[in-house]
Scaffold this motif. Structure first.
Motif, mmCIF file in Angstrom:
data_model
loop_
_atom_site.group_PDB
_atom_site.id
_atom_site.type_symbol
_atom_site.label_atom_id
_atom_site.label_comp_id
_atom_site.label_asym_id
_atom_site.label_seq_id
_atom_site.Cartn_x
_atom_site.Cartn_y
_atom_site.Cartn_z
ATOM 1 N N VAL A 1 22.557 36.264 10.963
ATOM 2 C CA VAL A 1 22.208 35.141 11.833
ATOM 3 C C VAL A 1 23.141 35.166 13.037
ATOM 4 O O VAL A 1 24.369 35.283 12.882
ATOM 5 C CB VAL A 1 22.338 33.801 11.087
ATOM 6 C CG1 VAL A 1 21.975 32.658 12.012
ATOM 7 C CG2 VAL A 1 21.452 33.799 9.844
ATOM 8 N N THR B 1 13.793 37.302 16.380
ATOM 9 C CA THR B 1 13.886 37.030 14.953
ATOM 10 C C THR B 1 12.777 37.749 14.198
ATOM 11 O O THR B 1 11.599 37.619 14.526
ATOM 12 C CB THR B 1 13.794 35.512 14.696
ATOM 13 O OG1 THR B 1 14.930 34.874 15.263
ATOM 14 C CG2 THR B 1 13.748 35.227 13.197
ATOM 15 N N GLN C 1 17.014 41.427 7.625
ATOM 16 C CA GLN C 1 16.610 40.227 8.360
ATOM 17 C C GLN C 1 17.551 39.959 9.522
ATOM 18 O O GLN C 1 18.776 39.960 9.363
ATOM 19 C CB GLN C 1 16.607 39.011 7.427
ATOM 20 C CG GLN C 1 16.289 37.691 8.103
ATOM 21 C CD GLN C 1 14.844 37.574 8.543
ATOM 22 O OE1 GLN C 1 13.927 37.887 7.772
ATOM 23 N NE2 GLN C 1 14.618 37.117 9.770
ATOM 24 N N THR D 1 18.037 36.926 12.360
ATOM 25 C CA THR D 1 17.640 35.580 12.759
ATOM 26 C C THR D 1 18.466 35.170 13.972
ATOM 27 O O THR D 1 19.698 35.193 13.913
ATOM 28 C CB THR D 1 17.841 34.571 11.629
ATOM 29 O OG1 THR D 1 17.082 34.991 10.485
ATOM 30 C CG2 THR D 1 17.387 33.190 12.052
#
Length: 124
Positions: free
Chosen positions: A11, A91, A119, A121
């Motif tokens: 993130v 994202t 992932q 983000t």
């Protein structure tokens, strides 16, 4: 045959940077074109960047050109995607892929080998 494992996702705030890594086992990168793709929720997988098997030519989607850089470390058998000036629309789950075929380097269908994805983000 080649096995791919991505890492480095996380993130990050908009405007920040991340570096994704793709570690390969099996045959060396000199046999393969390497690509990065991404898939956001509810969207199709899309091309991000690619590096040819000789390591002397790069390709980028217009949406990331000037912000992302693909590179490789031959001795470490690792491909990187350096991402900067990240935006919330970046994202997605990012996938590393490899191919030893010809054709459009941005076409996911031409890549038979894929990692599990990592992932990314980007918060606004």
């Amino acid at each position: 045959q080649v096995q791919l494992v991505e890492s480095g996702g996380g993130v990050v705030q908009a405007g920040g940077s991340l570096r994704l890594s793709c570690a390969a086992s099996g045959r060396t990168f000199s046999f393969y074109d390497m690509g990065w793709f991404r898939q956001a929720p509810g969207k199709e997988r899309e091309f991000v960047a690619a590096l040819n098997r000789r390591g002397d030519r790069t390709y980028y989607a217009d949406s990331v050109k000037g912000r992302f850089t693909i590179s490789r470390d031959g001795p470490m058998n690792t491909v990187y995607l350096r991402m900067s000036s990240l935006k919330p629309e970046d994202t997605a789950v990012y996938y590393c892929a490899a191919r030893n075929t010809l054709g459009d380097v941005s076409a996911a269908a031409t890549y038979p080998y894929w990692g599990q994805g990592t992932q990314v983000t980007v918060s606004s």
